[in-house]
Design an enzyme around this catalytic site. Sequence first.
Site, mmCIF file in Angstrom:
data_model
loop_
_atom_site.group_PDB
_atom_site.id
_atom_site.type_symbol
_atom_site.label_atom_id
_atom_site.label_comp_id
_atom_site.label_asym_id
_atom_site.label_seq_id
_atom_site.Cartn_x
_atom_site.Cartn_y
_atom_site.Cartn_z
ATOM 1 N N HIS A 182 -81.386 28.331 -126.954
ATOM 2 C CA HIS A 182 -82.166 29.572 -126.952
ATOM 3 C C HIS A 182 -82.076 30.271 -128.317
ATOM 4 C CE1 HIS A 182 -82.314 28.607 -122.705
ATOM 5 N NE2 HIS A 182 -80.984 28.627 -122.681
ATOM 6 N N GLU A 191 -76.692 34.545 -123.041
ATOM 7 C CA GLU A 191 -76.371 33.146 -123.283
ATOM 8 C C GLU A 191 -76.614 32.775 -124.742
ATOM 9 O OE1 GLU A 191 -77.833 28.652 -121.912
ATOM 10 O OE2 GLU A 191 -78.832 30.438 -121.104
ATOM 11 N N HIS A 228 -75.023 25.334 -124.048
ATOM 12 C CA HIS A 228 -75.629 26.241 -123.074
ATOM 13 C C HIS A 228 -74.563 26.811 -122.146
ATOM 14 C CE1 HIS A 228 -79.949 25.324 -123.756
ATOM 15 N NE2 HIS A 228 -79.467 24.168 -124.189
ATOM 16 N N GLU A 269 -73.363 22.553 -120.270
ATOM 17 C CA GLU A 269 -73.381 23.877 -119.643
ATOM 18 C C GLU A 269 -71.919 24.272 -119.472
ATOM 19 O OE1 GLU A 269 -76.002 25.670 -118.977
ATOM 20 O OE2 GLU A 269 -77.714 24.298 -118.822
#
Length: 322
Positions: free
Chosen positions: A111, A148, A203, A285
């Site tokens: 992101h 995040e 992530h 993650e």
Amino acid sequence: MSYVGPDFDPPEPRRSRRRPLTFTVAALVPTALVGWLVYTAVADTGGGPADAAPATASSASPSATHPSAAPSATASPTAHGESSKASSSPTSRAAASGPLKGKVVVIDPGHNPGNFRHPSEINRKVNIGTNSKECDTTGTATDSGYPEAEFTLALARRLRPLLQQQGITVKFTQDGDRPWGPCVTERARIGNEAHADAAISLHADGAPAGDRGFHVILPAAVHAGGADTRPIAARSRDLGERVAGNFLRVTGSAPSNYLGNGTGLVVRGDLGGLNLSTVPKVFIECGNMRDSTDASRLTSEDWQQKAARGISEGIVSFLRGK
């Protein structure tokens, strides 16, 4: 500091020599004072700045220049005290020496902190081989509002020097140096064009509270459109298994209790960053930001450093092939 004790009492001076000694000292004081003044004047004109090096932030303490919750800007300090200029090109840094000199690793901080300001850009569809998906997303956040995208940048900046210590050239897909993105297609292309020996996308998940733990996403054997992961699927699994094992060992975090059946490994064929990669690549993650237990870890600078170390040791193990 000298020691004066029972066996080392200084002798008493003789009274007959006190006057000449006082006279001699008194005569020497003006001469010494003049000499000292001359020395000081000379020193002030040349020696001062060279003898006092400016203080710099240590690369062993990334939190000093990159606090984990600091807001991102288009020009922000980097882990080496430099200033990142707004640019669409990825950040690349090579280490001078080390056992893995010549190896290239691409780190993809998931992101971008500025994505939410550019909805039209990140929502446009791009082709990922199997289908079309959004260029990028804003990512998730903890219940307290820690994004995040800030976490992934903080983790990436901690991971970079650990890899560089091994002599690895490290390339970022973005370092908070662009207003949004890049798109998932470009993120994959950066790794491909760098001919990376390994690539990893960082992530944190946004699953319901109670779901916790980390998982590593491996590319499925996809062959559709412009996507063909068959040549990298096995190598990517090897990379993912090593990252997962070292992440577990160093952080003490448990594998996901909601995906992967306790293995910490998940295979997916719907992620553009994996589908379009031609180099070994995985996603991690690191935990669930919406679970309070995981969130307390993800927001901890000490834990972030452990996470970076676990990931780096997994990558290094993969590159060494041992």
